[in-house]
Scaffold this motif. Structure first.
Motif, short mmCIF file in Angstrom:
data_model
loop_
_atom_site.label_atom_id
_atom_site.label_comp_id
_atom_site.label_asym_id
_atom_site.label_seq_id
_atom_site.Cartn_x
_atom_site.Cartn_y
_atom_site.Cartn_z
N ARG A 1 2.67 3.76 6.92
CA ARG A 1 4.23 3.15 6.51
C ARG A 1 4.36 1.84 7.34
O ARG A 1 5.53 1.30 6.90
N GLU A 2 3.59 1.19 7.72
CA GLU A 2 3.55 -0.17 8.35
C GLU A 2 3.23 -1.01 7.27
O GLU A 2 2.35 -1.01 6.43
N ARG A 3 3.81 -2.37 7.30
CA ARG A 3 3.50 -3.54 6.47
C ARG A 3 3.45 -4.59 7.37
O ARG A 3 4.22 -4.88 8.17
N PHE A 4 2.25 -5.59 6.82
CA PHE A 4 1.90 -6.69 7.57
C PHE A 4 2.00 -7.70 6.46
O PHE A 4 0.86 -7.97 6.09
N PRO A 5 3.06 -8.65 6.54
CA PRO A 5 3.08 -9.59 5.57
C PRO A 5 1.68 -10.60 6.03
O PRO A 5 1.40 -10.73 7.13
N PHE B 1 -3.28 -13.46 11.61
CA PHE B 1 -4.04 -14.52 11.56
C PHE B 1 -5.70 -14.28 11.37
O PHE B 1 -6.09 -15.14 11.19
N ASP B 2 -6.11 -13.15 11.40
CA ASP B 2 -7.48 -12.74 11.46
C ASP B 2 -7.90 -11.18 11.24
O ASP B 2 -6.78 -10.47 11.78
N ILE B 3 -8.70 -10.65 10.75
CA ILE B 3 -9.36 -9.23 10.71
C ILE B 3 -10.65 -9.48 11.45
O ILE B 3 -11.47 -10.20 10.71
N SER B 4 -11.09 -8.73 12.33
CA SER B 4 -12.57 -8.70 12.66
C SER B 4 -12.97 -7.12 12.95
O SER B 4 -12.14 -6.33 12.77
N GLY C 1 -16.32 2.39 14.30
CA GLY C 1 -16.34 0.91 14.68
C GLY C 1 -14.90 0.71 14.71
O GLY C 1 -14.00 1.63 14.63
N PHE C 2 -14.62 -0.54 15.20
CA PHE C 2 -13.14 -0.66 15.22
C PHE C 2 -12.77 -1.97 14.54
O PHE C 2 -13.38 -2.81 14.45
N GLY D 1 0.71 -9.33 18.00
CA GLY D 1 -0.42 -8.76 18.63
C GLY D 1 -1.57 -8.24 18.02
O GLY D 1 -1.76 -8.26 16.83
N VAL D 2 -2.66 -7.75 18.51
CA VAL D 2 -3.79 -6.99 17.75
C VAL D 2 -3.54 -5.65 17.84
O VAL D 2 -3.27 -4.95 18.63
#
Length: 101
Positions: free
Chosen positions: A43-47, A52-55, A67-68, A76-77
Motif C-alpha cells: 500500500r506504499e507509494r514512492f514517487p 534517489f537510488d536503488i541498490s 539479498g537486500f 531515508g533508506v
C-alpha cells in the motif's frame, strides 16, 4: 500511477514465531512495482522524484540466497528482502531517472 508496471520485483517477508520450544519460520511474498512515475510496494507509494537510488546486496553468490534491496528515498533508506536478481528493476529505474534529469 500510470499504465502498466515497467518492472516487477518479488520481495519476501520472513516471520519467526516461537511455539513452545519450536521456532516456526514462514515466508510470504509480495511485489514491488516500478511505474513511469512511482514505485509501489503493497500500500506504499514512492514517487520517482523522491527516490534517489536503488541498490542491491547479496552476501552469498548462490542463486536463491536472500539479498537486500535498498530503496534510497528522501525519507531515508528502505530495505526489502529478495531472492531473485533485481537487475531488471534497477536497469529500468536508472533509465527512467536519467530521463527526468
Amino acid at each position: 500511477m500510470s499504465g502498466e508496471a515497467l518492472a516487477v520485483q518479488t520481495c519476501i517477508e520472513i516471520r519467526r514465531e516461537i511455539r513452545g520450544i519450536e521456532e516456526i519460520i514462514t515466508e510470504a511474498s509480495y511485489e514491488m512495482k516500478l511505474y513511469e512515475d512511482e514505485i509501489t510496494v503493497r500500500r506504499e507509494r514512492f514517487p520517482l522524484h523522491d527516490v534517489f537510488d536503488i541498490s542491491f546486496f547479496r552476501n552469498h553468490r548462490e542463486e536463491g540466497a536472500i539479498g537486500f534491496l535498498y530503496l534510497h528515498t528522501k525519507n531515508g533508506v528502505r530495505t526489502f528482502y529478495i531472492r531473485e536478481n533485481p537487475d531488471m528493476l534497477i536497469e529500468v529505474y536508472k533509465k527512467l531517472s536519467t530521463k527526468e534529469l
